[in-house]
Write an enzyme that holds these catalytic residues in place. Sequence first.
Site, short mmCIF file in Angstrom:
data_model
loop_
_atom_site.label_atom_id
_atom_site.label_comp_id
_atom_site.label_asym_id
_atom_site.label_seq_id
_atom_site.Cartn_x
_atom_site.Cartn_y
_atom_site.Cartn_z
CE LYS A 110 -4.30 -1.93 1.53
NZ LYS A 110 -3.99 -3.34 1.88
C1 PLP Z 1 -4.63 -4.41 1.36
C2 PLP Z 1 -3.89 -5.70 1.30
C3 PLP Z 1 -4.26 -6.75 0.42
C4 PLP Z 1 -5.49 -6.65 -0.48
O1 PLP Z 1 -5.33 -5.73 -1.53
P1 PLP Z 1 -6.58 -5.14 -2.34
O2 PLP Z 1 -6.06 -4.07 -3.21
O3 PLP Z 1 -7.53 -4.63 -1.29
O4 PLP Z 1 -7.19 -6.27 -3.12
C5 PLP Z 1 -3.47 -7.89 0.39
N1 PLP Z 1 -2.38 -8.02 1.20
C6 PLP Z 1 -2.00 -7.05 2.05
C7 PLP Z 1 -0.80 -7.27 2.89
C8 PLP Z 1 -2.73 -5.85 2.13
O5 PLP Z 1 -2.33 -4.88 2.99
#
Ligand code: PLP
Length: 453
Positions: A110
């Site tokens: 993220k």
């Molecule tokens: C947010 C997140 C996901 C999921 O990603 P999306 O874009 O919501 O599908 C998977 N793994 C981790 C570690 C995350 O922080």
Amino acid sequence: MKYVSTRGAGEPVGFFEAFSNGLAPDGGLYVPQGFPFLPSDLLTDEPLPYPALAWDFLSLYDSDHEGDDLIKLVDESYGDFSEEMSAPLTQLSDNLFILELFHGPTLAFKDFGLQLVGNLFEEQIKRTGESINVLGATSGDTGSAAIHGLAGKDGVNVFVLYPEGRISKLQERQMTCTGAKNIFPIPIKGTFDDAQAIVKELMGDLEFKDKMNLSAINSINIARVLAQSVYYIHAFMQLPPENKGDVNFVVPTGNFGNVFAGWMAHKMGLPVEQFVVATNRNDMLYNFFNSGLYEAGEVSPSFAPSMDIQVASNFERFLFYHTGKDAGETVEQMAKIKTDGKLNLPHFGRDNFTATKSTDDDILRNIAMVKEKYDYVIDPHTACGFQDLDQNKTNVVLATAHPAKFPEVTKKAIGEIVTEESLEALKEKTQKRYPLDATAAAVRAFVEKNAAE
Ligand SMILES: *Cc1c(COP(=O)(O)O)cnc(C)c1O
């Protein structure tokens, strides 16, 4: 490039407006009016350094920045990542690769979206002269990534609600130990859904939203999605030539933002055989891609908490393209999901999506298998990506978080933990938290009192 709403109302808007609105005024999500072709040398030449590639890519979608402003912004956003390459590709076997997306400041993918978003907010504040207040709810990774994208920036205060005791201790420390005066982590007694409901209520109060200049950080923001498309191209460029013909990207999925970003790159010409939507036990998307039935169940806590989501907020973008960009039909389908709690499209075109699902036992087994076979430790989210791999293809599994963020599960799976310097350092720091009652009134009063000047 202009952006339109999936629900069709209003005039197309430019990059700055799509970014600052987040959600379109008609309640839809912004999508670009078209997909420009990737310049062919991007796919054939030597891999570019990450910031250079990000700039090449984002400049296709952003006609609002002038001169070198976008270059500066991208450099600032990715300069803090610990590896020179930012998103290194590790080879585990002849046809199995891991794309490590956990080298940013909060050790999860993220950061790629939210470092950029933080700098875009800073720039918007300078351009408009108006301070903003960012309000969000988190089940862990989004909150810490947003906080690290905005900590210490002028003209913005950040309020992040999270369910007390339901995120990992290290995730909490990442939010509460920044020492920055503009950061307000708010534990509430309740679930993530309760936190989310409070945020929705306050955001829906347009008078309050206006007065406080409230902004959101969730993954519906198109800037976050675009920033994530870049690393799919980066991964492809790093593959050995013999692997480039049959690539599957395997994506641990919750809100469908990450895998949708990859699909956009594919629409622009990135050669991809399949996108594998890897879910945990919250299997709404798994069921959809296997049967066409999209039906929400209760969210059930799992070993991969950042994927504990049923209704995926980016799914509306998928529907929009699969109705042939028919906003009217998209509105109808979204309304159906809302009123009936489900949508049945038995004959829909799957395009090149497939899906897998992992139980908590599968997660433990996959962590142990990868450690034993390749002497490599994955985190519980990434572990979902190792479920039912198609061995006949080149698989690039996206490693969405660093295994050191989830020591309890790692220990359970392989009897040992992985540590990471920046997380260890957090254990020494003082936490600053602002616990509040789980009511919109309490949060409203707190935001009013602590709003950015
Ligand atoms: C947010 C997140 C996901 C999921 O990603 P999306 O874009 O919501 O599908 C998977 N793994 C981790 C570690 C995350 O922080």
